[in-house]
Motif scaffolding. Structure first.
Motif, PDB file in Angstrom:
ATOM      1  N   LYS A 106      15.925 -26.755 -36.405  1.00 28.00           N
ATOM      2  CA  LYS A 106      17.251 -27.692 -36.724  1.00 28.00           C
ATOM      3  C   LYS A 106      18.462 -27.271 -36.346  1.00 28.00           C
ATOM      4  N   LEU A 107      18.637 -26.257 -35.734  1.00 30.28           N
ATOM      5  CA  LEU A 107      19.959 -25.805 -35.501  1.00 30.28           C
ATOM      6  C   LEU A 107      20.179 -26.029 -33.726  1.00 30.28           C
ATOM      7  N   SER A 108      21.239 -26.541 -33.400  1.00 33.15           N
ATOM      8  CA  SER A 108      21.442 -26.629 -31.986  1.00 33.15           C
ATOM      9  C   SER A 108      21.508 -25.371 -31.335  1.00 33.15           C
ATOM     10  N   PRO A 109      21.224 -25.176 -29.986  1.00 32.50           N
ATOM     11  CA  PRO A 109      21.252 -23.961 -29.464  1.00 32.50           C
ATOM     12  C   PRO A 109      22.825 -23.362 -29.437  1.00 32.50           C
ATOM     13  N   GLU A 110      23.793 -24.416 -29.424  1.00 35.39           N
ATOM     14  CA  GLU A 110      25.329 -23.847 -29.216  1.00 35.39           C
ATOM     15  C   GLU A 110      25.481 -23.150 -30.801  1.00 35.39           C
ATOM     16  N   GLU A 111      24.887 -23.886 -31.730  1.00 30.15           N
ATOM     17  CA  GLU A 111      25.260 -23.473 -33.089  1.00 30.15           C
ATOM     18  C   GLU A 111      24.568 -22.002 -33.137  1.00 30.15           C
ATOM     19  N   PHE A 112      23.465 -21.918 -32.944  1.00 33.77           N
ATOM     20  CA  PHE A 112      22.673 -20.732 -32.849  1.00 33.77           C
ATOM     21  C   PHE A 112      23.287 -19.604 -32.257  1.00 33.77           C
ATOM     22  N   ASP A 113      23.765 -19.861 -30.917  1.00 32.03           N
ATOM     23  CA  ASP A 113      24.466 -18.873 -30.142  1.00 32.03           C
ATOM     24  C   ASP A 113      25.929 -18.560 -30.792  1.00 32.03           C
ATOM     25  N   SER A 114      26.483 -19.635 -31.461  1.00 28.91           N
ATOM     26  CA  SER A 114      27.675 -19.086 -31.929  1.00 28.91           C
ATOM     27  C   SER A 114      27.585 -18.363 -33.337  1.00 28.91           C
ATOM     28  N   ILE A 115      26.615 -18.537 -34.140  1.00 29.93           N
ATOM     29  CA  ILE A 115      26.410 -17.649 -35.050  1.00 29.93           C
ATOM     30  C   ILE A 115      25.774 -16.330 -34.861  1.00 29.93           C
ATOM     31  N   ALA A 116      25.278 -16.213 -33.538  1.00 31.97           N
ATOM     32  CA  ALA A 116      24.775 -14.584 -33.200  1.00 31.97           C
ATOM     33  C   ALA A 116      25.920 -14.140 -32.726  1.00 31.97           C
ATOM     34  N   GLU A 117      27.084 -14.704 -32.272  1.00 28.28           N
ATOM     35  CA  GLU A 117      28.283 -14.217 -31.541  1.00 28.28           C
ATOM     36  C   GLU A 117      29.022 -13.664 -32.671  1.00 28.28           C
ATOM     37  N   ILE A 118      29.072 -14.607 -33.665  1.00 26.71           N
ATOM     38  CA  ILE A 118      29.867 -14.339 -34.962  1.00 26.71           C
ATOM     39  C   ILE A 118      29.222 -12.932 -35.649  1.00 26.71           C
ATOM     40  N   GLU A 119      28.074 -12.999 -35.830  1.00 19.16           N
ATOM     41  CA  GLU A 119      27.329 -11.605 -36.553  1.00 19.16           C
ATOM     42  C   GLU A 119      27.621 -10.571 -35.707  1.00 19.16           C
ATOM     43  N   GLU A 120      27.548 -10.516 -34.346  1.00 23.04           N
ATOM     44  CA  GLU A 120      27.636  -9.462 -33.606  1.00 23.04           C
ATOM     45  C   GLU A 120      29.309  -9.034 -33.695  1.00 23.04           C
ATOM     46  N   SER A 121      30.065  -9.911 -33.692  1.00 18.85           N
ATOM     47  CA  SER A 121      31.567  -9.681 -33.617  1.00 18.85           C
ATOM     48  C   SER A 121      31.864  -9.225 -34.978  1.00 18.85           C
ATOM     49  N   ILE A 122      31.120  -9.507 -36.180  1.00 23.30           N
ATOM     50  CA  ILE A 122      31.499  -9.011 -37.423  1.00 23.30           C
ATOM     51  C   ILE A 122      30.952  -7.642 -37.455  1.00 23.30           C
ATOM     52  N   LYS A 123      29.711  -7.154 -36.782  1.00 20.69           N
ATOM     53  CA  LYS A 123      29.451  -5.782 -36.651  1.00 20.69           C
ATOM     54  C   LYS A 123      30.340  -4.919 -35.670  1.00 20.69           C
ATOM     55  N   ASP A 124      30.977  -5.349 -34.784  1.00 20.06           N
ATOM     56  CA  ASP A 124      31.930  -4.556 -34.100  1.00 20.06           C
ATOM     57  C   ASP A 124      33.328  -4.236 -35.062  1.00 20.06           C
ATOM     58  N   LYS A 125      33.809  -5.300 -35.652  1.00 19.10           N
ATOM     59  CA  LYS A 125      34.974  -5.310 -36.477  1.00 19.10           C
ATOM     60  C   LYS A 125      34.502  -4.358 -37.642  1.00 19.10           C
ATOM     61  N   LYS A 126      33.544  -3.907 -38.226  1.00 20.70           N
ATOM     62  CA  LYS A 126      33.165  -3.235 -39.242  1.00 20.70           C
ATOM     63  C   LYS A 126      33.248  -1.651 -38.649  1.00 20.70           C
ATOM     64  N   ASP A 127      32.621  -1.486 -37.438  1.00 20.18           N
ATOM     65  CA  ASP A 127      32.986  -0.218 -36.699  1.00 20.18           C
ATOM     66  C   ASP A 127      34.464   0.147 -36.419  1.00 20.18           C
ATOM     67  N   THR A 128      35.169  -0.885 -35.852  1.00 20.14           N
ATOM     68  CA  THR A 128      36.569  -0.772 -35.549  1.00 20.14           C
ATOM     69  C   THR A 128      37.409  -0.243 -36.695  1.00 20.14           C
ATOM     70  N   PHE A 129      37.014  -0.799 -38.076  1.00 23.60           N
ATOM     71  CA  PHE A 129      37.506  -0.398 -39.406  1.00 23.60           C
ATOM     72  C   PHE A 129      37.307   0.848 -39.640  1.00 23.60           C
ATOM     73  N   LEU A 130      36.137   1.427 -39.353  1.00 20.23           N
ATOM     74  CA  LEU A 130      35.984   2.786 -39.687  1.00 20.23           C
ATOM     75  C   LEU A 130      36.678   3.595 -38.611  1.00 20.23           C
ATOM     76  N   ASP A 131      36.707   3.355 -37.726  1.00 24.66           N
ATOM     77  CA  ASP A 131      37.757   4.261 -36.673  1.00 24.66           C
ATOM     78  C   ASP A 131      39.317   4.324 -37.195  1.00 24.66           C
ATOM     79  N   MET A 132      39.664   2.919 -37.824  1.00 22.55           N
ATOM     80  CA  MET A 132      41.093   2.766 -38.248  1.00 22.55           C
ATOM     81  C   MET A 132      41.103   3.768 -39.627  1.00 22.55           C
ATOM     82  N   GLU A 133      40.098   3.834 -40.450  1.00 18.75           N
ATOM     83  CA  GLU A 133      40.242   4.339 -41.788  1.00 18.75           C
ATOM     84  C   GLU A 133      40.174   6.040 -41.560  1.00 18.75           C
ATOM     85  N   ALA A 134      39.656   6.248 -40.376  1.00 17.59           N
ATOM     86  CA  ALA A 134      39.852   8.019 -40.205  1.00 17.59           C
ATOM     87  C   ALA A 134      41.056   8.397 -40.105  1.00 17.59           C
TER      88      ALA A 134
END
Length: 211
Positions: free
Chosen positions: A75-103
């Motif tokens: 029921k999701l359009s391919p564009e919406e599905f791709d956008s959600i996947a990109e956001i989730e991947e970006s969230i993971k990258d941000k979490k890794d960046t925050f760990l580096d910052m907190e060091a």
């Protein structure tokens, strides 16, 4: 070689030079305290911003999961599905960046360090200090490991004295306690198995010592 004024005039000149140096030291120290306060404010601001960002990212992740459950992939359009996947991947990258910052930001001590050191902050805030601390930590492990090996060989094959055995177990208790404190003071991310291993080793060494 230290300067030793020979006459009164030279003493006066030396005093004037010392006064100028003293005033310069006062100015430098005043500037240092000002910069230190600015750094502290920046640290608190950065830590607060990271905490808020983490909270919002967590909420966003939960919202995205709900969207995917309510609207299965067909029921999701391919564009919406791709956008959600990109956001989730970006969230993971941000979490890794925050760990580096907190060091490089002050952080609360864990339970073990809090029990041993209280609320004293032991975070190393620059790479040079971290590298020097890690190098010293590895040398400490190597030296004490060699001593422990020789000690254990002596206790098992050369001498069998109760006092010597107690001293060996005391060395183990001190070694594992020190390892836990020193490693916990320098690492932002410590594997659970590592902490568990050292806690158990410290406990068992303490049991053998009192036994």
């Amino acid at each position: 070689m230290l300067f030793s004024p020979a006459g009164v005039s030279e003493c006066f000149r030396e005093w004037e030079d010392l006064e100028k140096d003293y005033q310069q030291i006062l100015d430098t120290h005043r500037l240092y305290k000002q910069k230190l306060e600015e750094v502290t404010k920046l640290q608190n601001s950065c830590s607060g911003a990271i905490a808020r960002q983490r909270k919002k990212l967590k909420e966003l992740t939960a919202s995205l999961e709900k969207c995917k459950k309510k609207h299965p992939t067909p029921k999701l359009s391919p564009e919406e599905f791709d956008s959600i996947a990109e956001i989730e991947e970006s969230i993971k990258d941000k979490k890794d960046t925050f760990l580096d910052m907190e060091a490089f930001l002050p952080k609360k001590n864990g339970l073990y360090l809090s029990l041993v050191l209280g609320n004293v902050n032991v975070t190393l805030l620059n790479k040079q200090s971290k590298y020097a601390y890690k190098d010293d930590y590895e040398k400490f492990k190597l030296v004490v490991t060699v001593i422990v090996f020789l000690f254990s060989f002596t206790c098992n094959f050369l001498f069998s004295y109760r006092a010597l055995d107690a001293l060996f177990n005391f060395l183990l208790v001190w070694y594992y306690c020190t390892l836990t404190i020193r490693k916990g003071s320098s690492s932002a991310t410590i594997k659970g198995w590592w902490v568990f291993h050292h806690y158990v080793s410290t406990f068992l060494s303490g049991v053998m010592l009192t036994w």
